[in-house]
Write a protein that holds these residues in place. Structure first.
Motif, PDB file in Angstrom:
ATOM      1  N   GLN A 294      26.428   4.222 -41.064  1.00  0.00           N
ATOM      2  CA  GLN A 294      26.303   4.584 -39.642  1.00  0.00           C
ATOM      3  C   GLN A 294      26.278   6.096 -39.464  1.00  0.00           C
TER       4      GLN A 294
ATOM      5  N   GLU B 243      19.255  10.758 -36.640  1.00  0.00           N
ATOM      6  CA  GLU B 243      18.800  10.758 -35.250  1.00  0.00           C
ATOM      7  C   GLU B 243      19.033  12.128 -34.613  1.00  0.00           C
ATOM      8  N   GLU B 244      20.200  12.696 -34.857  1.00  0.00           N
ATOM      9  CA  GLU B 244      20.525  14.004 -34.289  1.00  0.00           C
ATOM     10  C   GLU B 244      19.646  15.107 -34.887  1.00  0.00           C
TER      11      GLU B 244
ATOM     12  N   LYS C 228      22.827   7.354 -40.354  1.00  0.00           N
ATOM     13  CA  LYS C 228      21.882   6.965 -39.299  1.00  0.00           C
ATOM     14  C   LYS C 228      22.012   7.906 -38.107  1.00  0.00           C
ATOM     15  N   THR C 229      23.244   8.141 -37.670  1.00  0.00           N
ATOM     16  CA  THR C 229      23.497   9.024 -36.531  1.00  0.00           C
ATOM     17  C   THR C 229      23.052  10.446 -36.835  1.00  0.00           C
TER      18      THR C 229
ATOM     19  N   ASN D  16      19.231   3.115 -44.766  1.00  0.00           N
ATOM     20  CA  ASN D  16      18.714   3.996 -43.719  1.00  0.00           C
ATOM     21  C   ASN D  16      17.237   4.316 -43.898  1.00  0.00           C
TER      22      ASN D  16
END
Length: 123
Positions: free
Chosen positions: A61, A68-69, A64-65, A96
Protein backbone atom coordinates in the motif's frame (compact mmCIF):
# COMPACT_ATOMS: atom_id res chain seq x y z
CA UNK A 1 21.91 2.13 15.07
CA UNK A 2 18.11 2.36 14.77
CA UNK A 3 18.06 5.73 16.55
CA UNK A 4 20.71 7.15 14.24
CA UNK A 5 18.90 5.84 11.17
CA UNK A 6 15.60 7.29 12.38
CA UNK A 7 17.27 10.67 12.96
CA UNK A 8 18.68 10.60 9.42
CA UNK A 9 15.24 9.85 7.92
CA UNK A 10 13.67 12.55 10.09
CA UNK A 11 16.20 15.07 8.79
CA UNK A 12 15.59 13.97 5.19
CA UNK A 13 11.82 14.25 5.62
CA UNK A 14 12.20 18.02 5.97
CA UNK A 15 14.27 18.37 2.80
CA UNK A 16 12.37 19.84 -0.12
CA UNK A 17 14.45 17.94 -2.67
CA UNK A 18 13.83 14.48 -1.17
CA UNK A 19 10.88 12.09 -1.05
CA UNK A 20 10.56 10.54 2.43
CA UNK A 21 7.30 9.30 3.95
CA UNK A 22 6.66 7.44 7.19
CA UNK A 23 4.61 4.25 6.99
CA UNK A 24 2.18 4.26 9.92
CA UNK A 25 -0.46 2.03 11.45
CA UNK A 26 -2.73 4.57 13.07
CA UNK A 27 -0.35 6.93 14.85
CA UNK A 28 2.40 4.32 15.16
CA UNK A 29 5.35 4.63 12.75
CA UNK A 30 6.31 1.18 11.47
CA UNK A 31 8.55 1.99 8.52
CA UNK A 32 9.66 4.42 5.87
CA UNK A 33 9.53 4.73 2.08
CA UNK A 34 12.01 7.13 0.52
CA UNK A 35 13.88 8.10 -2.61
CA UNK A 36 17.22 6.42 -3.15
CA UNK A 37 17.93 8.68 -6.09
CA UNK A 38 16.22 11.09 -8.45
CA UNK A 39 17.29 11.63 -12.04
CA UNK A 40 15.18 13.94 -14.18
CA UNK A 41 11.64 12.52 -14.09
CA UNK A 42 12.65 9.11 -12.71
CA UNK A 43 12.84 8.27 -9.01
CA UNK A 44 14.30 5.17 -7.37
CA UNK A 45 12.52 4.16 -4.18
CA UNK A 46 13.52 2.09 -1.19
CA UNK A 47 11.62 1.07 1.91
CA UNK A 48 12.07 -0.52 5.30
CA UNK A 49 9.47 -1.79 7.71
CA UNK A 50 9.67 -3.33 11.17
CA UNK A 51 9.78 -7.14 10.94
CA UNK A 52 6.57 -7.68 12.90
CA UNK A 53 4.70 -5.82 10.14
CA UNK A 54 6.10 -7.84 7.21
CA UNK A 55 3.75 -9.72 4.86
CA UNK A 56 0.61 -7.85 5.92
CA UNK A 57 0.39 -5.50 2.92
CA UNK A 58 1.69 -2.26 4.43
CA UNK A 59 4.62 -1.95 2.00
CA UNK A 60 2.40 -2.80 -0.96
CA UNK A 61 0.00 0.00 0.00
CA UNK A 62 2.84 2.42 0.80
CA UNK A 63 4.42 1.87 -2.64
CA UNK A 64 1.04 2.29 -4.36
CA UNK A 65 0.43 5.55 -2.50
CA UNK A 66 3.97 6.79 -3.19
CA UNK A 67 3.64 6.12 -6.92
CA UNK A 68 0.32 7.99 -7.06
CA UNK A 69 1.85 10.95 -5.24
CA UNK A 70 5.04 10.94 -7.32
CA UNK A 71 2.96 10.96 -10.51
CA UNK A 72 1.17 14.07 -9.23
CA UNK A 73 4.61 15.64 -8.64
CA UNK A 74 5.44 15.08 -12.32
CA UNK A 75 7.58 11.96 -12.17
CA UNK A 76 7.10 9.56 -15.09
CA UNK A 77 9.02 6.50 -13.88
CA UNK A 78 9.64 4.66 -10.62
CA UNK A 79 12.40 2.11 -10.13
CA UNK A 80 13.30 -0.03 -7.12
CA UNK A 81 15.64 -2.86 -6.33
CA UNK A 82 15.77 -5.73 -3.88
CA UNK A 83 18.11 -8.57 -3.10
CA UNK A 84 17.06 -11.67 -5.03
CA UNK A 85 16.38 -13.59 -1.80
CA UNK A 86 14.04 -10.82 -0.55
CA UNK A 87 10.95 -12.33 -2.14
CA UNK A 88 8.64 -10.11 -0.07
CA UNK A 89 10.02 -6.89 -1.60
CA UNK A 90 10.07 -8.44 -5.07
CA UNK A 91 6.40 -9.33 -4.61
CA UNK A 92 5.58 -5.77 -3.40
CA UNK A 93 6.96 -4.41 -6.67
CA UNK A 94 5.11 -6.99 -8.78
CA UNK A 95 1.80 -6.31 -6.97
CA UNK A 96 2.20 -2.65 -7.92
CA UNK A 97 2.65 -3.41 -11.61
CA UNK A 98 6.42 -2.97 -11.71
CA UNK A 99 8.28 -5.12 -14.22
CA UNK A 100 11.67 -6.70 -13.79
CA UNK A 101 14.44 -5.02 -15.78
CA UNK A 102 17.67 -6.47 -17.15
CA UNK A 103 19.60 -4.56 -14.49
CA UNK A 104 21.14 -6.74 -11.81
CA UNK A 105 24.13 -5.77 -9.72
CA UNK A 106 26.23 -7.25 -6.96
CA UNK A 107 26.08 -5.26 -3.72
CA UNK A 108 28.06 -5.81 -0.53
CA UNK A 109 25.75 -5.52 2.47
CA UNK A 110 26.82 -6.34 6.02
CA UNK A 111 29.97 -7.98 4.71
CA UNK A 112 28.21 -10.31 2.25
CA UNK A 113 27.70 -10.11 -1.51
CA UNK A 114 24.09 -9.99 -2.68
CA UNK A 115 22.53 -9.92 -6.11
CA UNK A 116 20.19 -6.95 -6.44
CA UNK A 117 17.36 -7.17 -8.96
CA UNK A 118 15.68 -4.01 -10.29
CA UNK A 119 12.10 -3.32 -11.31
CA UNK A 120 10.48 -0.27 -12.91
CA UNK A 121 7.13 1.17 -13.86
CA UNK A 122 6.09 4.03 -16.08
CA UNK A 123 3.65 6.30 -14.25
Amino acid sequence: MAGRLFAEFLELSGAHDRYVRTICVGDTPIGVIHDVGIKYSSVELGWAILPQYHNIGYCTQALKTAMEELKQFGFTEVTAGAFEHNTSSLRVMEKNGMKRTDVCESITYRGEEHSCIYYKKQL
